[in-house]
Design an enzyme around this catalytic site. Sequence first.
Site, PDB file in Angstrom:
ATOM      1  N   GLY A  86      14.713  -3.837 -11.466  1.00 26.45           N
ATOM      2  CA  GLY A  86      15.284  -3.208 -10.281  1.00 26.45           C
ATOM      3  C   GLY A  86      16.602  -3.803  -9.832  1.00 26.45           C
ATOM      4  O   GLY A  86      17.350  -3.177  -9.094  1.00 26.45           O
ATOM      5  N   GLU A  87      16.907  -5.001 -10.288  1.00 23.27           N
ATOM      6  CA  GLU A  87      18.115  -5.692  -9.847  1.00 23.27           C
ATOM      7  C   GLU A  87      19.333  -5.225 -10.643  1.00 23.27           C
ATOM      8  O   GLU A  87      19.311  -5.224 -11.885  1.00 23.27           O
ATOM      9  CB  GLU A  87      17.931  -7.199 -10.016  1.00 23.27           C
ATOM     10  N   ALA A  88      20.382  -4.845  -9.949  1.00 25.32           N
ATOM     11  CA  ALA A  88      21.575  -4.284 -10.589  1.00 25.32           C
ATOM     12  C   ALA A  88      22.220  -5.237 -11.593  1.00 25.32           C
ATOM     13  O   ALA A  88      22.664  -4.801 -12.659  1.00 25.32           O
ATOM     14  CB  ALA A  88      22.590  -3.885  -9.530  1.00 25.32           C
ATOM     15  N   LYS A 118      20.805  -7.519 -13.436  1.00 26.06           N
ATOM     16  CA  LYS A 118      19.975  -7.577 -14.642  1.00 26.06           C
ATOM     17  C   LYS A 118      20.180  -6.316 -15.485  1.00 26.06           C
ATOM     18  O   LYS A 118      20.305  -6.384 -16.707  1.00 26.06           O
ATOM     19  CB  LYS A 118      18.502  -7.729 -14.287  1.00 26.06           C
ATOM     20  N   ILE A 119      20.220  -5.176 -14.815  1.00 31.07           N
ATOM     21  CA  ILE A 119      20.467  -3.910 -15.520  1.00 31.07           C
ATOM     22  C   ILE A 119      21.819  -3.962 -16.214  1.00 31.07           C
ATOM     23  O   ILE A 119      21.954  -3.574 -17.379  1.00 31.07           O
ATOM     24  CB  ILE A 119      20.394  -2.712 -14.553  1.00 31.07           C
TER      25      ILE A 119
END
Length: 109
Positions: free
Chosen positions: A77-79, A81-82
């Site tokens: 969910g963390e930008a 990490k994406i």
Amino acid sequence: MEVLKTSDQIEEENQIDEIVKFLHRNGAYINKTKLGDFLGEPERIELLGGFVDYMDFTSMEFDSALRTFLSKFRLPGEAQKIDRIMEKFANRYHTLNKDIFPTEDHAYL
């Protein structure tokens, strides 16, 4: 990671390669959400690179390659990490299919 070491699932010398092989071989038994979160951590960038490099997207359409890639785990969910995960994918896809996009940035966008 310690569990894998102590249970002789991986060897110390080639730790990253062994972990990558383990994750791909046992993907059906690993929680995909936790795997995505795990791979997206900044301290696991080398492991993420190995995980992505283990996959072969040669001559695959971009959307098929992306679907194959994302079938292995769930995006966290963390930008940030994406962003790390997708940047590695774009780099790998471009490396294997240089004629599709002029740069890896184009694949990332």
